[in-house]
Design an enzyme around this catalytic site. Structure first.
Site, PDB file in Angstrom:
ATOM      1  N   ASP A 212      83.121  47.244 -43.637  1.00  0.00           N
ATOM      2  CA  ASP A 212      82.870  46.185 -42.662  1.00  0.00           C
ATOM      3  C   ASP A 212      83.632  46.430 -41.354  1.00  0.00           C
ATOM      4  OD1 ASP A 212      82.060  43.238 -42.136  1.00  0.00           O
ATOM      5  OD2 ASP A 212      84.236  43.201 -41.840  1.00  0.00           O
ATOM      6  N   GLU A 248      79.972  50.167 -41.077  1.00  0.00           N
ATOM      7  CA  GLU A 248      79.272  49.271 -40.172  1.00  0.00           C
ATOM      8  C   GLU A 248      79.838  49.444 -38.765  1.00  0.00           C
ATOM      9  OE1 GLU A 248      78.443  44.571 -39.224  1.00  0.00           O
ATOM     10  OE2 GLU A 248      80.442  45.348 -39.579  1.00  0.00           O
TER      11      GLU A 248
END
Ligand code: ZXY
Ligand code: CA
Length: 512
Positions: A212, A248
């Site tokens: 993330d 990401e």
């Protein structure tokens, strides 16, 4: 020398770019906010039998529990500790799920949130998914433990400590993303804690990680964490396998940070893919489907061997995040099936299918007031199980796009044509296109406002094939359209623009 030969033999299997999927499987599904018990059952009853290669799970670690707004989906992106209890379940359930999925050849990829802890103004107390005490005012997270010394406050030079400009890489990495307490990842102690957390999951049997918010971490700091990671558990993976890493990084070409900065560490999410595919299928900006003849690197996307691609994700399906309005989701189901079908038929990248929950969309001046809503839940906030209806769809607000016949069958298509080149392209210079994958599969799209009626070179062996979009092969029968391929590999296709799904796909295993 021996090591070199071994490395050459196994090639990619030794690296962090390989998803380590089993049995020639090629697609990952994100079971967003699903409970571990439901994922375990889904691996056994659906994902394994239908050729899905892996599942991206929601963050498994302890997260904040918010009342305002009521248990939003993003509370899982505010870690409190590395304890493995979340609203998806506890550690026992997590372990059981990983084991059962691995046992049917379905990999698990954990969403790892290591850039930050919870928002600075989140108070003090036990409002956390395992009940651990924390103090977001003094940056104390004793269950890790992290203290104020482990955060970045001293390094950030903006007035309030938040990121103010995405054009300044140092701010983006060292200041707070939306007030989230930003970890000092240059510290060996912090790196050790993050690697310990990830190694616990690796030892349990996960095959890799969706990382993330990587834009907000220095590549060298990430490299130090990844360098500490164990090899995958040899109960299910070959000796020396490295965890699959996909980072990401929302890079739409603006801002100071590019996807390229992260290529040496692992794969990267290609957010331009879904944004552009949405624009093309919606026919915005005068885009036409036939412009996708050189889809992939030909459109300026990142190298094929670095990309993870998707039509929508958990963030941009809510109308914010990367891509904005062009992103197609299950809410536009007819276009969505075509766009996901296109992605799965096309050879570029590692593909991820989204599996969502429905929420009460409520647009006011173009903004959805309910984009915060968490998964279907009981009155006490606990997540509802995913019930399976007799017709194999899901109930209780779970959308289960991955179970839709057209999407499920295109996952099989991708597995069947794996390794075959993009071939036999045809277009009408508008929104009707077709392409094959060597002699293993062929797909035809009609996104124009008139009928498609044409004979095409498919590259396929002669015979009768079942279209896996309008139906599928059941025994020796076809529940959908039948396509006849003649001795020259030619077939006639007729697709009305008003068909329920205006595309047709055949592959080697749909031959009758
Ligand atoms: N949130 C709402 C309220 C709080 C959460 C919001 O308005 N946020 C401000 C916009 C910044 O968006 C966020 C981004 O990444 C996050 C965020 C976040 C990652 C997290 C936790 C977060 O707030 O709360 O782990 C973000 C970062 C970028 C970028 C776009 C968005 O280009 O570099 C959100 C939550 C979004 O909108 C979110 C959460 C998890 C994700 C994600 C987005 O993995 O991609
Ligand atoms: Ca940071």
């Amino acid at each position: 020398m021996r090591l070199f030969i071994l490395a050459a033999l196994f090639g990619l299997s030794l690296t962090q770019y390989n998803p380590h999927t089993k049995h020639g499987r090629t697609a990952i599904v994100h079971l967003f906010e699903w409970r571990w018990a439901d994922i375990a059952a889904e691996c056994e009853r659906f994902l394994g039998p239908n050729g899905y290669g892996g599942v991206q799970i929601s963050p498994p670690n302890e997260h904040i529990v918010l009342n305002e707004p009521w248990r939003p989906w993003w509370q899982r992106y505010q870690p409190i500790s590395h304890k493995l209890c979340s609203r998806s379940g506890n550690e026992t359930e997590l372990k059981d799920m990983i084991t059962r999925c691995n046992n049917v050849g379905v990999n698990i990829y954990a969403d790892a949130v290591i850039n930050h802890m919870c928002i600075a103004g989140s108070g003090e107390g036990n409002h956390s998914s395992c009940g651990s005490w924390f103090n977001a005012g003094t940056s104390e997270f004793p269950s890790v433990p992290f203290s104020s010394l482990d955060f970045n406050d001293n390094k950030c030079s903006t007035a309030n400590g938040d990121i103010e400009s995405y054009c300044d890489a140092r701010q983006v990495r060292d200041c707070r993303l939306n007030h989230l307490l930003d970890l000092a990842m240059e510290k060996e102690y912090v790196r050790d804690k993050q690697a310990d957390f990830m190694n616990t999951l690796i030892d349990m049997g996960v095959a890799g990680f969706r990382m993330d918010a990587c834009k907000h971490m220095w590549p060298d700091d990430l490299s130090a964490v990844f360098g500490r990671l164990h090899n995958l558990n040899t109960k299910w993976f070959s000796n020396g396998s490295r965890p699959f890493i996909y980072q990401e990084v929302i890079d739409l070409g603006t801002g100071a940070i590019t996807s390229r900065d992260y290529f040496r560490l692992g794969r990267v999410t290609e957010f331009r893919y879904g944004a552009k595919l949405g624009t093309v299928f919606r026919k915005w900006d005068q885009e036409k489907l036939f412009y996708t003849k050189k889809w992939g690197e030909g459109w300026g996307f990142m190298p094929d061997d670095k990309a993870v691609v998707f039509v929508d994700n958990h963030d941009n399906q809510r109308g914010h995040g990367a891509g904005g309005a062009s992103i197609i989701t299950f809410w536009d189901s007819r276009l969505y099936k075509m766009a996901v079908g296109y992605m799965l038929a096309h050879p570029y990248g590692v593909t991820r299918v989204m599996s969502s929950f429905r929420w009460n969309r409520n647009f006011v001046n173009g903004k959805d007031q309910n984009d915060w809503m968490g998964p279907p839940s009981h009155g006490d906030g606990s997540t509802k199980p995913v019930p399976i209806n007799p017709d194999q769809t899901c109930g209780d607000g779970w959308v289960c796009e991955h179970r839709w016949r057209q999407i499920k069958n295109m996952v099989t298509f991708r597995n069947v044509v794996n390794g075959q080149p993009h071939s036999n392209w045809w277009d009408n210079q508008s929104n009707q296109v077709a392409f094959g994958r060597g002699n293993r599969g062929f797909i035809v799209f009609n996104n124009d406002d008139w009928v498609l009626d044409v004979s095409l070179n498919t590259g396929m062996p002669s015979g009768y094939y079942c279209d896996v979009i309008s139906g599928e092969k059941e025994g020796n029968k076809c529940t959908g359209k039948q396509i006849k391929v003649d001795d020259n590999g030619k077939a006639h296709f007729k697709i009305s623009n008003s068909d329920e799904d205006p595309f047709v796909a055949i592959h080697a295993n749909s031959k009758l």
